[in-house]
Design an enzyme around this catalytic site. Structure first.
Site, PDB file in Angstrom:
ATOM      1  N   ASN A  48       8.348   3.074   8.007  1.00 40.88           N
ATOM      2  CA  ASN A  48       8.726   1.592   7.950  1.00 40.88           C
ATOM      3  C   ASN A  48      10.126   1.420   7.011  1.00 40.88           C
ATOM      4  OD1 ASN A  48       7.195   1.999   5.768  1.00 40.88           O
ATOM      5  ND2 ASN A  48       6.488   0.050   5.851  1.00 40.88           N
ATOM      6  N   GLU A  96       2.327   5.163   9.400  1.00 43.39           N
ATOM      7  CA  GLU A  96       0.960   4.279   9.659  1.00 43.39           C
ATOM      8  C   GLU A  96       1.269   3.311  10.628  1.00 43.39           C
ATOM      9  OE1 GLU A  96       0.156   1.590   6.176  1.00 43.39           O
ATOM     10  OE2 GLU A  96       1.981   2.417   5.509  1.00 43.39           O
ATOM     11  N   HIS A 174      -5.774   4.020   3.394  1.00 41.20           N
ATOM     12  CA  HIS A 174      -6.432   3.082   2.109  1.00 41.20           C
ATOM     13  C   HIS A 174      -7.322   2.370   2.801  1.00 41.20           C
ATOM     14  CE1 HIS A 174      -3.394   0.661   4.566  1.00 41.20           C
ATOM     15  NE2 HIS A 174      -2.293   1.285   4.256  1.00 41.20           N
ATOM     16  N   ASP A 247       0.034   5.442  -1.637  1.00 42.37           N
ATOM     17  CA  ASP A 247       0.674   4.227  -0.753  1.00 42.37           C
ATOM     18  C   ASP A 247       1.714   3.876  -1.845  1.00 42.37           C
ATOM     19  OD1 ASP A 247       1.355   2.255   0.826  1.00 42.37           O
ATOM     20  OD2 ASP A 247      -0.354   1.097   0.728  1.00 42.37           O
ATOM     21  N   HIS A 251       8.724  -1.877  -5.401  1.00 43.77           N
ATOM     22  CA  HIS A 251       9.799  -3.160  -5.263  1.00 43.77           C
ATOM     23  C   HIS A 251      10.098  -3.638  -6.790  1.00 43.77           C
ATOM     24  CE1 HIS A 251       8.497  -4.149  -1.029  1.00 43.77           C
ATOM     25  NE2 HIS A 251       7.303  -3.946  -1.441  1.00 43.77           N
TER      26      HIS A 251
HETATM   27 ZN   LIG Z   1      -0.642   0.484   4.721  1.00 48.71          ZN
END
Ligand SMILES: [Zn+2]
Length: 381
Positions: A48, A96, A174, A247, A251
């Site tokens: 992503n 994912e 996760h 993970d 930010h």
């Molecule tokens: Zn995730």
């Protein structure tokens, strides 16, 4: 007991390095340097980014950036889109896959495509309908803990159950709840090829931590209860949970500071993962053997990294040198991510003395190699 030792380098199966895309949050150089400083020698980057990884063109674009800038070895996951093209280029897995972004019909079609391409799907399991219903109910509540209620434990359980009733092979990213972990194991006992992962933040943080850190702790899946922390530790010790992954989702503080529904989800973690887990070994929360299995050997196995994960003849010399006496306190100023903050500020941790990739010291007090030293680990099978 934790003694002075060399451990196999950590394989972090879940990072979001933001490159290509919003590189002010992280890029391949800063992300991989942060990883190296924390004893991680191979990362698996998630699709992503911007553009999202979805076909040969976007895959190659990311590959090019990583090849030129990563200081450690790396893998790239493909995303929903032209799956076969990405598999042919060496994508490690597909995902994912965010289950809440799809209707049941579309999700089934996608999972079938992944299976047909012979690839492993990695699943972010949270049910969309459950999230939408609960979010609508809570939108006027601006307390950070409302975010955990908006994405209840039930959402994870429902998605894990649904996906595993449809397919016979998956990696569940996760897991954050007792229910999610248990359902993955029910499927495994029924003969399905299922593995699952836990992140340090779901082991070490819970809803009570919103009090101090507020919206900074907004993550998906969200923080749960202390009882979930405990169950996940037990699951990790007993092998119900296969691996630990970060993970890592950086930010900036000014973004995380926003109102709870506006703030972006995700916390940084690639650099602090092993140091925190080594402290957990010191505190007898987990054995060193089990930790090495969950952070090196097993992720290498699950994701087909044949030359990684073990100190053994024929494997790459990816090593972490550890001095158990070197306990320090985590301080964001000394970390290398562009995120510039950490949810673990002030916590005790054991950072590696040196990190070695394919026999070369890549990090010791500071970066020791040029960006671009890292090599692509293509999955070709
Ligand atoms: Zn995730």
């Amino acid at each position: 007991m934790l003694t002075e030792s060399s451990l196999p380098g950590v394989v972090d199966a879940h990072v979001h390095f933001r490159d290509p895309g919003p590189v002010y949050k992280e890029d391949w150089e800063s992300g991989s340097t942060s990883a190296a400083a924390g004893g991680v020698t191979t990362v698996i980057d998630q699709p992503n980014t911007n553009p999202s990884t979805k076909d040969a063109r976007s895959f190659d674009l990311k590959l090019d950036r990583a090849k030129n800038h990563s200081v450690i070895d790396f893998c790239i996951n493909g995303g929903p889109g032209r799956i076969e093209e990405q598999v042919a280029l060496g994508a490690t897995a597909i995902g994912e896959i965010f289950t809440y972004e799809y209707t049941d019909t579309k999700l089934r079609i996608l999972l079938n495509e992944v299976e047909k391409a012979g690839a492993l799907p990695t699943i972010h399991a949270e049910d969309g309908q459950t999230i939408r219903e609960n979010t609508n109910r809570l939108l006027n509540d601006h307390s950070p803990v409302a975010y955990s209620s908006a994405r209840p434990k039930l959402a994870e359980a429902a998605a894990v159950e649904k996906v595993l009733s449809w397919i016979s092979r998956a990696h569940i990213c996760h897991v954050s709840t007792i229910q999610g972990m248990d359902l993955a194991n029910v499927a495994r006992k029924a003969g399905k090829k299922v593995s699952c992962e836990v992140c340090p933040h779901h082991l070490l943080l819970n809803c009570r931590d919103y009090k101090k850190q507020g919206t900074f702790l907004k993550i998906n899946p969200p923080l749960r209860d202390p009882s979930d922390n405990q169950a996940l530790w037990a699951g990790l010790r007993d092998g119900f949970i296969d691996i630990v992954a970060s993970d890592h989702a950086p930010h900036l503080p000014e973004e995380k500071k926003m109102e709870i529904w506006e703030a972006p989800a995700g916390v940084p973690g690639v650099e602090t993962m092993l140091p925190l887990m080594l402290m957990a070994v010191r505190s007898n929360l987990i054995s060193l053997e089990r930790l090495v299995e969950a952070m090196a050997e097993r992720p290498a196995q699950i994701f087909g990294l044949k030359s990684k994960g073990q100190i053994a003849p024929g494997k790459d010399a990816d090593l972490v040198l550890v001095d158990p006496k070197a306990v320090t306190r985590i301080n964001a100023d000394r970390l290398h991510s562009r995120a510039e903050w950490t949810p673990y500020e002030g916590r005790e941790a054991i950072f590696p003395q040196a990190t070695i990739v394919r026999g070369t010291v890549v990090f010791e007090d500071d970066l020791q190699v040029r960006p671009g030293y890292g090599r692509f680990q293509a999955r070709l099978s």
